[in-house]
Design a protein around this motif. Sequence first.
Motif, mmCIF file in Angstrom:
data_model
loop_
_atom_site.group_PDB
_atom_site.id
_atom_site.type_symbol
_atom_site.label_atom_id
_atom_site.label_comp_id
_atom_site.label_asym_id
_atom_site.label_seq_id
_atom_site.Cartn_x
_atom_site.Cartn_y
_atom_site.Cartn_z
ATOM 1 N N ALA A 288 38.533 29.644 46.401
ATOM 2 C CA ALA A 288 39.647 30.509 46.006
ATOM 3 C C ALA A 288 40.201 31.250 47.217
ATOM 4 C CB ALA A 288 39.191 31.497 44.940
ATOM 5 N N ILE A 289 41.411 31.761 47.074
ATOM 6 C CA ILE A 289 42.061 32.512 48.142
ATOM 7 C C ILE A 289 42.538 33.852 47.591
ATOM 8 C CG2 ILE A 289 44.335 31.473 47.744
ATOM 9 C CD1 ILE A 289 44.588 31.458 50.887
ATOM 10 N N GLU A 290 42.435 34.892 48.400
ATOM 11 C CA GLU A 290 42.846 36.230 47.994
ATOM 12 C C GLU A 290 44.371 36.292 47.848
ATOM 13 O OE1 GLU A 290 42.336 40.815 49.606
ATOM 14 O OE2 GLU A 290 40.907 39.281 50.265
ATOM 15 N N THR A 291 44.833 37.001 46.815
ATOM 16 C CA THR A 291 46.264 37.181 46.573
ATOM 17 C C THR A 291 46.655 38.639 46.815
ATOM 18 O OG1 THR A 291 46.078 37.757 44.234
ATOM 19 C CG2 THR A 291 46.158 35.394 44.784
ATOM 20 N N LYS A 292 47.923 38.959 46.627
ATOM 21 C CA LYS A 292 48.413 40.330 46.748
ATOM 22 C C LYS A 292 48.069 41.173 45.516
ATOM 23 C CE LYS A 292 52.604 38.761 47.545
ATOM 24 N NZ LYS A 292 54.059 38.740 47.757
ATOM 25 N N PHE A 293 47.610 40.533 44.457
ATOM 26 C CA PHE A 293 47.352 41.223 43.194
ATOM 27 C C PHE A 293 45.960 41.839 43.164
ATOM 28 C CE2 PHE A 293 50.665 38.207 42.283
ATOM 29 C CZ PHE A 293 51.493 38.873 41.393
ATOM 30 N N HIS A 294 45.816 42.888 42.351
ATOM 31 C CA HIS A 294 44.496 43.432 42.076
ATOM 32 C C HIS A 294 44.398 43.765 40.591
ATOM 33 C CE1 HIS A 294 46.949 46.844 43.590
ATOM 34 N NE2 HIS A 294 46.360 47.535 42.631
ATOM 35 N N VAL A 295 43.176 44.014 40.144
ATOM 36 C CA VAL A 295 42.883 44.237 38.730
ATOM 37 C C VAL A 295 43.322 45.641 38.319
ATOM 38 C CG1 VAL A 295 41.040 44.348 37.007
ATOM 39 C CG2 VAL A 295 40.939 42.626 38.832
ATOM 40 N N ALA A 296 44.091 45.722 37.216
ATOM 41 C CA ALA A 296 44.556 47.013 36.711
ATOM 42 C C ALA A 296 43.788 47.454 35.462
ATOM 43 C CB ALA A 296 46.048 46.963 36.411
ATOM 44 N N THR A 297 43.243 46.507 34.714
ATOM 45 C CA THR A 297 42.399 46.836 33.552
ATOM 46 C C THR A 297 41.157 45.951 33.582
ATOM 47 O OG1 THR A 297 43.551 45.270 32.094
ATOM 48 C CG2 THR A 297 44.315 47.561 32.066
ATOM 49 N N ALA A 298 40.033 46.520 33.221
ATOM 50 C CA ALA A 298 38.759 45.795 33.257
ATOM 51 C C ALA A 298 38.655 44.804 32.097
ATOM 52 C CB ALA A 298 37.605 46.782 33.196
ATOM 53 N N GLY A 299 37.803 43.799 32.291
ATOM 54 C CA GLY A 299 37.562 42.823 31.230
ATOM 55 C C GLY A 299 36.440 41.880 31.613
ATOM 56 N N ALA A 300 35.856 41.269 30.600
ATOM 57 C CA ALA A 300 34.800 40.276 30.806
ATOM 58 C C ALA A 300 35.438 38.925 31.134
ATOM 59 C CB ALA A 300 33.944 40.160 29.552
ATOM 60 N N ALA A 301 34.648 38.007 31.633
ATOM 61 C CA ALA A 301 35.137 36.656 31.935
ATOM 62 C C ALA A 301 35.756 36.054 30.682
ATOM 63 C CB ALA A 301 33.998 35.780 32.433
ATOM 64 N N GLY A 302 36.928 35.465 30.834
ATOM 65 C CA GLY A 302 37.621 34.844 29.719
ATOM 66 C C GLY A 302 38.531 35.783 28.941
ATOM 67 N N GLU A 303 38.540 37.069 29.295
ATOM 68 C CA GLU A 303 39.397 38.029 28.586
ATOM 69 C C GLU A 303 40.747 38.183 29.282
ATOM 70 O OE1 GLU A 303 37.352 41.760 28.123
ATOM 71 O OE2 GLU A 303 36.222 41.024 26.407
#
Length: 161
Positions: free
Chosen positions: A137-152
């Motif tokens: 995988a490669i890093e993008t400009k995006f980051h996580v804004a809300t938490a969640g489990a895998a598949g959510e």
Amino acid sequence: MAFQTHVNRYQAPGIPGTFASNNPSYSAVGGENQYVACENGVLIGRFGWTDANGRIANAGGAAPLGFILHSDLKGIMYDIRDRASMAVPAGRPVTLMQMGDFWAVTGTAATVGQKVFAKLADGTLVTGNAGATVDGAIETKFHVATAGAAGETIKITTGGL
């Protein structure tokens, strides 16, 4: 038409590939008919790259061009018995977002503030720490804004938290 076989206990927070807010956003600017799905089509709510023919694919080798937006009802159901579709057929227009807040499905557990990585093989999202090495995988400009489990379904953003 298929018979209902499942009932969700809670309403989905959002649809992957759609806007998660009204904050500023922008798409990749291309020429007339430049951004169209490659011969295999693409899936909405994943990252997209240009292939050797200049068409959009869900796989690549460097940083993705953008996040594939579900706009103008581009996902097509070919059979009335299909439940849903996130596929954009070959040759159809694709909107690639480079900035904004979007709903997406995470392939790994996600915590607020983590970076979003695009899997090079299929454009799916995984999360990790900024500057980390994530296999395939490669890093993008995006980051996580809300938490969640895998598949959510989670919110990803290029803005502040």
